[in-house]
Design an enzyme around this catalytic site. Structure first.
Site, PDB file in Angstrom:
ATOM      1  N   ASN A  11      -0.798  -9.391   4.666  1.00  0.00           N
ATOM      2  CA  ASN A  11      -0.647  -8.303   4.660  1.00  0.00           C
ATOM      3  C   ASN A  11      -0.147  -7.510   3.734  1.00  0.00           C
ATOM      4  OD1 ASN A  11      -0.484  -5.395   6.922  1.00  0.00           O
ATOM      5  ND2 ASN A  11       1.516  -6.029   7.007  1.00  0.00           N
ATOM      6  N   CYS A  35      -5.329   0.329   3.506  1.00  0.00           N
ATOM      7  CA  CYS A  35      -5.151  -1.267   3.990  1.00  0.00           C
ATOM      8  C   CYS A  35      -6.586  -1.807   3.631  1.00  0.00           C
ATOM      9  CB  CYS A  35      -4.883  -1.230   5.487  1.00  0.00           C
ATOM     10  SG  CYS A  35      -4.951   0.088   6.386  1.00  0.00           S
ATOM     11  N   GLN A  40       0.925  -0.973   0.183  1.00  0.00           N
ATOM     12  CA  GLN A  40       0.517   0.327   0.304  1.00  0.00           C
ATOM     13  C   GLN A  40       0.974   1.682   0.169  1.00  0.00           C
ATOM     14  OE1 GLN A  40      -1.592  -1.423   3.844  1.00  0.00           O
ATOM     15  NE2 GLN A  40      -2.008   1.091   4.610  1.00  0.00           N
ATOM     16  N   HIS A  87      -5.957  -1.441  11.263  1.00  0.00           N
ATOM     17  CA  HIS A  87      -5.424  -2.167  10.145  1.00  0.00           C
ATOM     18  C   HIS A  87      -5.900  -2.416   9.655  1.00  0.00           C
ATOM     19  CE1 HIS A  87      -2.343  -2.563   7.429  1.00  0.00           C
ATOM     20  NE2 HIS A  87      -1.718  -3.511   7.547  1.00  0.00           N
TER      21      HIS A  87
END
Length: 215
Positions: A182, A25, A19, A162
């Site tokens: 992630n 996110c 990102q 997040h």
């Protein structure tokens, strides 16, 4: 509930993305869940466009944050989402170009809705991720940020800030963890992934806000 599932190994998860310097996110969590839904509906694995969400989804705040359920609803109302190739991500520097509506929405990429998983329930989240990758929100505190490998099993907070993607779990005599994708690039963590202890103490807030799109 079974001893584990891994949607990466099963071919329902795209490569780790990054990102950059943008609080987007939420868009990466959203595309990850939609990519899984699309693949598991009988289509080829396709990378969807975060930029399509960051620039066009006005129910969220682009680089200033957002919520996956809002983004699922946007894609549903929009009639689908474009591919990464057709609408590549350019907001890693924090700038957000205006919406480009000329990209082609992928047929079958729009969900009919979404489901919020029962919160604070290991069994409910386990059951959900057995069926598909699941969007979750976590506390990306210092322990998360400094993670280099292993299983986070203590001192991880629950203040959600997040959005990430739950892509599996493992439960056996030696391991009991959630596997999470992630969006900080493949050089972070375990090739872009993190393992968090799977239990009722809700490490990193994994159990606090799971959801997934419905085809």
């Amino acid at each position: 509930l079974g001893d584990g599932v891994n949607w990466v190994n099963s071919g329902a998860v795209t490569a780790v993305k990054n990102q950059g310097q943008c609080g987007s996110c939420w868009s990466f969590s959203t595309t990850g869940a939609l990519e899984g839904m699309f693949k598991l509906s009988g289509n080829s694995l396709t990378s969807f466009s975060e930029q399509n969400l960051v620039s066009c989804d006005n129910s969220d705040q682009a680089c200033n944050g957002g919520w996956m359920d809002n983004a699922f609803q946007y894609v549903q109302k929009n009639g689908g989402i474009c591919t990464e190739q057709d609408y590549p991500y350019v907001s890693g520097n924090g700038r957000v170009p205006s919406c480009d509506s000329s990209c082609t929405k992928v047929a079958g990429s729009a969900p009919t809705g979404f489901k919020d998983v029962q919160t604070n329930s290991v069994d409910s989240l386990t059951s959900a991720v057995q069926g598909r990758p699941v969007s979750i929100a976590v506390d990306a505190d210092s322990q998360w940020q400094l993670y280099t490998g292993g299983v986070i099993s203590s001192r991880c907070g629950q203040q959600l800030d997040h959005g990430v993607l739950l892509v599996g779990y493992e439960q056996n005599d030696s391991d009991n963890y959630w596997l999470i994708k992630n969006s900080w690039g493949p050089s972070w963590g375990e090739s872009g992934y993190i393992r968090v202890a799977r239990g009722s103490d809700n490490q990193c807030g994994v159990l606090s806000a799971p959801s997934y799109p419905i085809q």
